[in-house]
Design an enzyme around this catalytic site. Structure first.
Site, PDB file in Angstrom:
ATOM      1  N   ARG A   1      35.571  37.437   3.199  1.00 14.73           N
ATOM      2  CA  ARG A   1      35.526  38.894   3.348  1.00 14.73           C
ATOM      3  C   ARG A   1      36.135  39.267   4.684  1.00 14.73           C
ATOM      4  O   ARG A   1      36.190  38.449   5.607  1.00 14.73           O
ATOM      5  CB  ARG A   1      34.082  39.413   3.262  1.00 14.73           C
ATOM      6  CG  ARG A   1      33.178  38.894   4.362  1.00 14.73           C
ATOM      7  CD  ARG A   1      31.759  39.408   4.244  1.00 14.73           C
ATOM      8  NE  ARG A   1      31.632  40.795   4.671  1.00 14.73           N
ATOM      9  CZ  ARG A   1      30.446  41.389   4.844  1.00 14.73           C
ATOM     10  NH1 ARG A   1      29.324  40.722   4.602  1.00 14.73           N
ATOM     11  NH2 ARG A   1      30.384  42.632   5.249  1.00 14.73           N
TER      12      ARG A   1
ATOM     13  N   SER B   1      40.357  40.450  10.438  1.00 14.00           N
ATOM     14  CA  SER B   1      41.164  39.252  10.727  1.00 14.00           C
ATOM     15  C   SER B   1      40.414  38.238  11.583  1.00 14.00           C
ATOM     16  O   SER B   1      41.023  37.457  12.314  1.00 14.00           O
ATOM     17  CB  SER B   1      42.490  39.644  11.397  1.00 14.00           C
ATOM     18  OG  SER B   1      43.223  40.530  10.565  1.00 14.00           O
ATOM     19  N   ARG B   2      39.094  38.275  11.533  1.00 16.08           N
ATOM     20  CA  ARG B   2      38.233  37.350  12.298  1.00 16.08           C
ATOM     21  C   ARG B   2      38.366  37.536  13.804  1.00 16.08           C
ATOM     22  O   ARG B   2      37.984  36.658  14.590  1.00 16.08           O
ATOM     23  CB  ARG B   2      38.519  35.888  11.922  1.00 16.08           C
ATOM     24  CG  ARG B   2      38.185  35.528  10.468  1.00 16.08           C
ATOM     25  CD  ARG B   2      36.710  35.737  10.177  1.00 16.08           C
ATOM     26  NE  ARG B   2      36.305  35.203   8.892  1.00 16.08           N
ATOM     27  CZ  ARG B   2      36.260  35.916   7.756  1.00 16.08           C
ATOM     28  NH1 ARG B   2      36.657  37.193   7.763  1.00 16.08           N
ATOM     29  NH2 ARG B   2      35.848  35.364   6.647  1.00 16.08           N
ATOM     30  N   LEU B   3      38.912  38.672  14.243  1.00 14.28           N
ATOM     31  CA  LEU B   3      39.013  38.950  15.682  1.00 14.28           C
ATOM     32  C   LEU B   3      37.756  39.712  16.112  1.00 14.28           C
ATOM     33  O   LEU B   3      37.808  40.857  16.551  1.00 14.28           O
ATOM     34  CB  LEU B   3      40.287  39.740  15.977  1.00 14.28           C
ATOM     35  CG  LEU B   3      41.586  39.007  15.624  1.00 14.28           C
ATOM     36  CD1 LEU B   3      42.791  39.912  15.867  1.00 14.28           C
ATOM     37  CD2 LEU B   3      41.701  37.719  16.434  1.00 14.28           C
ATOM     38  N   HIS B   4      36.621  39.035  15.977  1.00 12.54           N
ATOM     39  CA  HIS B   4      35.329  39.661  16.185  1.00 12.54           C
ATOM     40  C   HIS B   4      35.086  40.025  17.652  1.00 12.54           C
ATOM     41  O   HIS B   4      35.661  39.426  18.573  1.00 12.54           O
ATOM     42  CB  HIS B   4      34.209  38.715  15.724  1.00 12.54           C
ATOM     43  CG  HIS B   4      34.430  38.149  14.366  1.00 12.54           C
ATOM     44  ND1 HIS B   4      34.618  38.932  13.250  1.00 12.54           N
ATOM     45  CD2 HIS B   4      34.508  36.849  13.936  1.00 12.54           C
ATOM     46  CE1 HIS B   4      34.783  38.158  12.185  1.00 12.54           C
ATOM     47  NE2 HIS B   4      34.735  36.886  12.580  1.00 12.54           N
TER      48      HIS B   4
END
Length: 216
Positions: A10, A194-197
């Site tokens: 997700r 984009s998993r750039l948390h």
């Protein structure tokens, strides 16, 4: 068709966490996030559910899901049997970590610190507001110990009910009470695309806190 883990990916797009949004006191931010989780998360998710990790005498980690029962500027409070496995682990190594995850908000909070028992008065006050069945269960259950079956547990409950039948309020068991995790580190994680948390990490610095951003 069997669903693979790759199919369950997700993207996190709900929100962000900037330094401008984050108070200098992590307890304030935790309170804000927790209140929002209570309003937003739906059953069966419990907003106060957290994973508590402890370490035993052999340095083996253990973790389990518990419910947070209090938080203030000193730390995070939960209750249990002091003679349980976790109680014995805390007695040997009074350090622990806890993690909250609120999936609807795409947020996680990680907390690390030392463990101390809350005062007897604080434990008494919480014990008194528990449902009667839970109060009697605290007497009846030899938590974490091997029992012969469900029948043994039910027999112990029946014995406790008889013992306290003439008492309006059963007293708190001496082996049951609260612990407070006093944090030296609190990390707030906000899912981003984009998993750039976003990860803001607070570490105790004297009487205050030092905040820094971590790479996702």
């Amino acid at each position: 068709m069997t669903q693979t883990l790759a199919d369950m990916r997700r993207d996190y797009t709900r929100d962000g966490l900037t330094e401008a949004q984050a108070p200098t006191d992590p307890f304030i931010l935790f309170g804000q996030w927790f209140e929002e989780a209570v309003r937003t998360e739906q059953p069966p998710v419990e907003a106060n559910a957290m994973v508590l990790a402890t370490v035993d005498a052999e340095q083996q980690p253990h973790c389990r899901v518990l419910l947070l029962k209090g938080v203030d500027s000193h730390g995070f409070v939960f209750y249990t049997n002091y003679e349980s496995a976790k109680g014995q682990q805390i007695a040997v190594q009074p350090k622990a970590a806890m993690t909250f995850f609120w999936p609807t908000l795409e947020r996680q909070v990680r907390i690390e610190g030392t463990i101390e028992q809350v005062s007897a008065e604080e434990s008494d006050a919480y014990y008194r507001v528990r449902p009667l069945g839970s109060r009697l269960g605290a007497w009846a259950s030899p938590q974490s110990r091997v029992i012969t079956g469900r029948e043994e547990l039910e027999a112990r409950v029946a014995e406790i009910q008889t013992r306290f039948a003439r008492q309006e309020e059963p007293p708190r068991p001496p082996h049951w009470g609260g612990y407070r995790l006093v944090p030296h580190r609190i990390e707030f994680w906000q899912g981003r695309s984009s998993r750039l948390h976003d990860r803001l990490d607070y570490q105790r610095d004297g009487e205050g806190w030092r905040r820094q951003r971590l790479a996702p």
